[in-house]
Design an enzyme around this catalytic site. Structure first.
Site, PDB file in Angstrom:
ATOM      1  N   ASP A  96       2.097-106.504  45.933  1.00 19.78           N
ATOM      2  CA  ASP A  96       0.811-106.424  46.411  1.00 19.78           C
ATOM      3  C   ASP A  96       0.283-107.884  46.732  1.00 19.78           C
ATOM      4  O   ASP A  96      -0.030-108.659  45.832  1.00 19.78           O
ATOM      5  CB  ASP A  96      -0.200-106.004  45.020  1.00 19.78           C
ATOM      6  CG  ASP A  96       0.051-104.262  44.793  1.00 19.78           C
ATOM      7  OD1 ASP A  96       1.147-103.937  45.192  1.00 19.78           O
ATOM      8  OD2 ASP A  96      -0.583-103.510  44.410  1.00 19.78           O
ATOM      9  N   LYS A 159      -4.984-102.104  50.468  1.00 23.46           N
ATOM     10  CA  LYS A 159      -5.684-102.017  49.170  1.00 23.46           C
ATOM     11  C   LYS A 159      -6.910-102.672  49.094  1.00 23.46           C
ATOM     12  O   LYS A 159      -7.196-103.751  49.946  1.00 23.46           O
ATOM     13  CB  LYS A 159      -4.690-102.601  48.203  1.00 23.46           C
ATOM     14  CG  LYS A 159      -5.064-102.782  46.665  1.00 23.46           C
ATOM     15  CD  LYS A 159      -4.151-103.413  45.953  1.00 23.46           C
ATOM     16  CE  LYS A 159      -4.552-103.572  44.556  1.00 23.46           C
ATOM     17  NZ  LYS A 159      -3.420-104.319  43.556  1.00 23.46           N
ATOM     18  N   LYS A 188      -4.668 -97.750  48.989  1.00 22.70           N
ATOM     19  CA  LYS A 188      -4.697 -98.057  47.703  1.00 22.70           C
ATOM     20  C   LYS A 188      -5.990 -98.470  47.047  1.00 22.70           C
ATOM     21  O   LYS A 188      -6.764 -99.547  47.623  1.00 22.70           O
ATOM     22  CB  LYS A 188      -3.778 -99.114  47.184  1.00 22.70           C
ATOM     23  CG  LYS A 188      -3.731 -99.347  45.472  1.00 22.70           C
ATOM     24  CD  LYS A 188      -2.516-100.366  45.092  1.00 22.70           C
ATOM     25  CE  LYS A 188      -2.850-100.445  43.595  1.00 22.70           C
ATOM     26  NZ  LYS A 188      -1.750-101.401  43.141  1.00 22.70           N
TER      27      LYS A 188
END
Length: 227
Positions: A96, A159, A188
């Site tokens: 991430d 995300k 996400k």
């Protein structure tokens, strides 16, 4: 009274997350135990804890995710690439990374895309790449650009938030991100997710993964602060 029976189907959406700077080895061990018990998709930990999490979760089917360029996104591209490579070598299956937010907001679109593409290339075939666009710091137009760049650069997910800056995951942002990237990328939701109603709204808006520290409380029908 809240049910204590876990929603195992819902649990498969979750990255069970612990990114606090004062997290201990005991905390990470407990996080991994919970992830195996409730069958979460992955744990998300700081890079220093990837080897421990990978060892604890080996053969369990629960993945190990970690963060790169976290939480500001302002590291050099080479630093992000090296962080990502090191994390994968230590056992991370998901990365991430934080978008270079200042570059994007400066209108340096090519540079922002190259930053993502370099990390995507560094982990290609070895780990999923999620790009944290930090929605709380962006206009809607900038959110669209960030998603478009992430897609064209070869990321697997976009995300919402780090949880360490302004803003939180909202259905409106998830819907905007989903419209932008289409059905082929993951989206996400992360940041300020504390209860089951919020999770269901985010999934309905298009989220395919949920990042939360209160995962156990949520999947057992309650709410809470988590880690």
């Amino acid at each position: 009274m809240a049910s204590l029976t876990p929603d195992t189907n819902l649990a498969s959406y979750f990255d069970h997350t612990l990114l606090k700077p004062d997290s201990t080895a005991a905390d990470i061990n407990r996080l991994c135990e919970e992830a195996m018990q409730y069958r979460f998709a992955a744990v998300c930990v700081n890079p220093c804890w990837v080897p421990l999490a990978a060892e604890r979760l080996q053969g369990s089917g629960v993945g190990v995710a970690t963060v790169v360029g976290f939480p500001l996104g302002a590291s050099s591209t080479l630093t992000k690439m090296n962080e990502a490579r090191d994390a994968v070598a230590a056992g991370a299956a998901e990365i991430d990374m934080v978008l270079n937010i200042g570059t994007l907001k400066s209108g340096l679109i090519i540079e922002a895309e190259k930053d993502i593409a370099a990390v995507a290339e560094a982990v290609s075939g070895r780990a999923l790449l999620k790009v944290i666009i930090e929605t709380g710091l962006l206009t809607d137009k900038e959110k669209v650009i960030a998603c478009e760049l992430s897609k064209s650069a070869g990321a697997d997910y976009v995300k919402t938030c780090t949880g360490f800056s302004a803003g939180k995951a909202t259905p409106e942002d998830i819907a905007l991100m989903r419209r932008t990237v289409g059905p082929e990328m993951g989206v996400k939701a992360s940041g300020g997710i504390r209860d089951l109603a919020a999770v269901r709204a985010l999934i309905a808006a298009g989220a395919t993964r949920i990042g939360a520290s209160a995962s156990v409380a949520i999947v057992t029908g309650g709410s809470g602060q988590g880690y």
